[in-house]
Design an enzyme around this catalytic site. Structure first.
Site: not given
Ligand code: RB5
Length: 143
Positions: A65-70, A132-133, A8-9, A98
């Site tokens: 993404c910003g954090t990689g989480i979303g 095993r994995h 994303d951005h 693994h």
């Molecule tokens: C975008 O502002 C931000 O929410 C996205 O890049 C990401 O960090 C979501 O997990």
């Protein structure tokens, strides 16, 4: 090896940096966007990348993404995707050994570019251990 990459951005700048690195190493790259720092929705890009990997169009994926989480959450919604958000080389090594992770997630705002490259390097060059994995990966794939 062909690598599908999407962001994303919030991950755009790191994605562009990674593409240069990966192409310089001789890998084929499929850039699935986004193509600017203009705000977009990360679920669409995580899904696109995961679909490219799961369909066999690409061998591995990278999502940013910003954090990689979303974007990792989005990628893991696609059946057959095993997307791992990594913040260290050790995590990348373990998820290949693994979990047979087929997609790497990185945080463009949380991981420095040079650290991201070392993580990516481990992700690309570490083999799955099997044994095993394998049964556990088979279970993941069945969900
Ligand atoms: C975008 O502002 C931000 O929410 C996205 O890049 C990401 O960090 C979501 O997990």
């Amino acid at each position: 090896m062909k690598i599908a990459i999407a962001s994303d951005h919030g991950g755009y700048e790191l994605k562009e940096y990674i593409i240069g690195f990966v192409m310089g190493m001789g890998f084929e790259v499929e850039d699935l966007g986004t193509n600017s720092a203009e705000s977009v929705d990360y679920p669409e890009f995580g899904k696109k990348c995961a679909e490219a990997v799961v369909s066999g169009e690409a061998d591995r994926g990278v999502v940013v993404c910003g954090t990689g989480i979303g974007i990792s959450i989005a990628a893991n919604k696609v059946k057959g995707a095993r997307c791992a958000l990594c913040t260290s080389e050790e995590m990348a090594e373990m998820t290949r050994k693994h979990n047979d992770a087929n997609i790497l997630a990185l945080g463009g705002r949380t991981t420095k570019p040079e650290v991201a490259l070392s993580i990516l390097n481990k992700f690309l060059f570490t083999e799955f251990e099997g044994g095993r994995h394998q049964k556990r990966v088979d279970l993941l794939n069945s969900y």
